[in-house]
Scaffold this motif. Structure first.
Motif, PDB file in Angstrom:
ATOM      1  N   LEU A   1       0.677  -1.224  -0.093  1.00 59.69           N
ATOM      2  CA  LEU A   1       0.094   0.019  -0.168  1.00 59.69           C
ATOM      3  C   LEU A   1       0.839   1.201   0.151  1.00 59.69           C
ATOM      4  O   LEU A   1       0.234   2.258  -0.663  1.00 59.69           O
ATOM      5  CB  LEU A   1      -0.962   0.012   1.369  1.00 59.69           C
ATOM      6  CG  LEU A   1      -2.293  -0.745   1.205  1.00 59.69           C
ATOM      7  CD1 LEU A   1      -3.113  -0.737   2.405  1.00 59.69           C
ATOM      8  CD2 LEU A   1      -3.175  -0.193  -0.248  1.00 59.69           C
ATOM      9  N   GLU A   2       1.968   1.212   0.515  1.00 59.03           N
ATOM     10  CA  GLU A   2       2.974   2.407   0.554  1.00 59.03           C
ATOM     11  C   GLU A   2       3.373   2.710  -0.723  1.00 59.03           C
ATOM     12  O   GLU A   2       3.360   3.666  -1.283  1.00 59.03           O
ATOM     13  CB  GLU A   2       3.936   1.984   1.649  1.00 59.03           C
ATOM     14  CG  GLU A   2       3.745   2.400   3.138  1.00 59.03           C
ATOM     15  CD  GLU A   2       4.862   2.376   3.891  1.00 59.03           C
ATOM     16  OE1 GLU A   2       6.090   2.563   3.383  1.00 59.03           O
ATOM     17  OE2 GLU A   2       4.732   1.768   5.362  1.00 59.03           O
TER      18      GLU A   2
ATOM     19  N   ASN B   1      -0.759   3.193  -3.454  1.00 55.06           N
ATOM     20  CA  ASN B   1      -1.918   3.312  -2.500  1.00 55.06           C
ATOM     21  C   ASN B   1      -3.235   3.123  -3.218  1.00 55.06           C
ATOM     22  O   ASN B   1      -4.302   2.942  -2.511  1.00 55.06           O
ATOM     23  CB  ASN B   1      -1.946   4.885  -1.734  1.00 55.06           C
ATOM     24  CG  ASN B   1      -3.017   4.938  -0.901  1.00 55.06           C
ATOM     25  OD1 ASN B   1      -2.993   4.094   0.172  1.00 55.06           O
ATOM     26  ND2 ASN B   1      -3.869   5.994  -1.092  1.00 55.06           N
TER      27      ASN B   1
END
Length: 273
Positions: free
Chosen positions: A77-78, A81
């Motif tokens: 997700l980093e 996103n």
């Protein structure tokens, strides 16, 4: 003057095309890296699922694998996103496993986000949870909304559950044709329970919707009309049902074997008469 303007416009287009290409390449690179993190997290979670039935859910030996899965989904997700798969799998960790730092509220929020962003697995899971954990017309309609969204993407579990909803007439008008459509599509995607449900309805005399038969809708001509024009015989419901039970049997469903045995016994009885 005109040549100068054309030249400038051409240069501007080249710059914009190059910038667009660089942006697309960056998106592709981030997505690829995110999928690598997801794969690592999924493998760690797979190891947990392999042994969790043989130990306590809070067994300390599971923590390293759960932490590895959580770290990798968070890293995915980093990096990207917008990745719905990372959101979905991270939500599963928070909602279903005793992962370090577990928070069901975070899991629920991630699940809703992934579903609203179009992830079919998240849509099915959210719809299923809304049906199980809540009561009332409002939540039933919400559940149906997400299940239908997942079924539109041919998510097999959603198709099966939506078929059951139509078959029972639960929160929607009872519709056998729609139920058969869902069960047939789910069976085609490898859902053994749906294959049994589909075969059972066919045995009882219900017909497959025209959109599922050999002559699909083409240029406004229905399959029934096409059969009349070509002289194609109407599909044998027993044989169609047998195909479904064979699918279920291949997938290891015991009911599939039982239904096939029952059909064989019935055929032998009829031949003996």
């Amino acid at each position: 003057m005109l040549k100068s303007l054309v030249s400038r416009a051409s240069s501007t287009r080249k710059i914009l095309n190059h910038a667009q290409f660089q942006q697309q390449r960056g998106l592709h690179s981030r997505n690829k890296m995110a999928m690598e993190y997801i794969a690592k997290g999924w493998n760690a979670l797979k190891e947990v699922d392999r042994v969790i039935d043989y130990c306590e859910p809070r067994d300390k030996r599971l923590i390293p694998h759960l932490k590895t899965a959580k770290d990798n989904f968070e890293m995915a997700l980093e990096v990207d996103n917008t990745n719905t798969h990372a959101r979905y799998w991270l939500s599963r960790l928070h909602l279903k496993y005793h992962v370090p730092g577990q928070c069901k509220a975070i899991g629920a929020a991630l699940l809703v986000e992934a579903a609203d962003m179009g992830d079919a697995d998240a849509q099915y899971e959210l719809g299923r949870n809304l049906r199980i954990e809540n009561e009332g017309v409002h939540t039933d309609q919400q559940a149906f909304y997400y299940l239908e969204k997942a079924a539109d993407q041919l998510q097999p579990d959603a198709l099966y559950l939506l078929g059951a909803v139509y078959l029972a007439g639960d929160c929607v008008k009872k519709d056998i044709a729609s139920a058969l459509w869902c069960f047939y599509r789910a069976s085609d995607k490898g859902h053994s329970g749906a294959a049994i449900a589909c075969g059972s309805l066919l045995i009882r005399g219900y017909e497959l919707p025209t959109s599922l038969t050999k002559f699909d809708l083409k240029n406004g001509v229905t399959s029934r009309k096409a059969r009349r024009k070509t002289g194609e015989p109407k599909p044998n419901p027993i044989e169609l049902a047998r195909e479904q039970f064979e699918n279920a049997a291949k997938l290891g469903n015991d009911l599939g074997f039982r239904w096939l045995k029952r059909l064989d016994e019935e055929e032998k009885r009829l031949l003996a008469e």
